[in-house]
Enzyme design. Structure first.
Site, short mmCIF file in Angstrom:
data_model
loop_
_atom_site.label_atom_id
_atom_site.label_comp_id
_atom_site.label_asym_id
_atom_site.label_seq_id
_atom_site.Cartn_x
_atom_site.Cartn_y
_atom_site.Cartn_z
N TYR B 25 0.84 -1.21 0.00
CA TYR B 25 0.00 0.00 0.00
C TYR B 25 0.87 1.26 0.00
O TYR B 25 0.55 2.25 -0.65
CB TYR B 25 -0.93 -0.01 1.20
N GLU B 83 4.74 1.83 15.12
CA GLU B 83 5.53 1.71 13.89
C GLU B 83 4.66 1.34 12.69
O GLU B 83 4.80 1.92 11.62
CB GLU B 83 6.63 0.66 14.10
N VAL B 87 -5.06 -2.53 8.58
CA VAL B 87 -6.30 -3.31 8.58
C VAL B 87 -6.58 -3.71 7.13
O VAL B 87 -6.47 -2.87 6.22
CB VAL B 87 -7.49 -2.49 9.14
N ASN B 124 -1.38 10.05 2.15
CA ASN B 124 -2.37 9.09 2.66
C ASN B 124 -3.53 9.84 3.34
O ASN B 124 -3.71 9.78 4.56
CB ASN B 124 -1.70 8.10 3.60
N TYR B 131 -6.84 10.17 11.60
CA TYR B 131 -6.03 10.55 12.77
C TYR B 131 -6.50 11.90 13.33
O TYR B 131 -6.58 12.08 14.54
CB TYR B 131 -4.55 10.60 12.41
#
Lengths: 159, 159
Positions: B25, B83, B87, B124, B131
């Site tokens: 990814y 780190e 999912v 991202n 977040y």
């Protein structure tokens, strides 16, 4: 003469003083809440997980480097992370900063690390130029996110 | 049902597979050199210094979070550094990512940490939005520098 040596418990007061001087330079003195006991515990306590090197010129401490070990899931190896590096302004240009970084690179290799990393404030051009001259590369595509204080407590709470 | 639990030695193969999926990814699959033995050693070896939580849905692993402890010289306290968080794409939207982050926030507080931190790639956007929604704050003024491979060996060499 310039000497790099591991810190001892007797250096803790000096280390905390250096931490404050670095925070003043980073315009964040008000964020230093650490005590001598906490630094002692991190470096020399039962659960100590940090290390520290001191730079001395003619027997007087002029700088320090405090580090711990992180982990790269890509390499499958630990890395050495330098949390704080500081050399007194009046002692710069004698090679103490470079000697500390070279000594840390040796510690990293001796401990089986695949990387040696640290962070720098984006306005600290002298430091950035110095790090580039040593062959270090900026990981500019990564942004650090942090949660602390009440936000951390809220996140930990059950829904 | 969604369950978050600590990883065991039996999870190491699954964890390495998740690490590879995350690297794919992140467009960095070629950078994954870790072996099962290295991950086992970091999590369960004699010198283990990392921890890992697994997310399961109806008994099947759908994600993981691998972490270690860093240290803040300003707070004088350890921090929890995440780190890797991953999912499976087909299992997103069930709350596994949020449950992993909430469980890690609890681990951080239980272990006396003053901070919980991680890094995200600047492109991202879904992760960044997620977040931010949890109250985490970007530390955008910090740039990570890294030396690795031959550059690290060169730095460690005597002049």
């Amino acid at each position: 003469m310039l000497v790099i040596r591991p810190a001892t418990a007797e250096d803790v007061g000096q280390i905390l003083w250096f931490i404050r001087q670095l925070a003043i330079y980073e315009k964040a003195e008000h964020e230093v809440h650490a005590s001598e006991q906490q630094i002692h515990s991190a470096l020399f306590g039962e659960l100590a997980h940090c290390g520290c090197l001191m730079a001395e010129v003619d027997g007087a401490a002029v700088g320090f480097a405090l580090y711990f070990f992180n982990f790269s899931t890509w390499l499958g190896q630990p890395g050495l992370y330098l949390e704080d590096l500081f050399v007194m302004p009046e002692s710069r240009g004698l090679g103490a900063g470079k000697a500390l970084l070279k000594a840390l690179a040796k510690v990293a290799l001796d401990r089986g690390c695949g990387r040696f990393e640290w962070s720098v404030l984006d306005w600290n051009t002298p430091a950035i130029d110095f790090y580039q001259s040593l062959g270090a590369e900026p990981q500019s595509e990564w942004i650090i996110y942090r949660t602390t204080g009440q936000a951390l407590k809220n996140l930990a709470k059950e829904e």
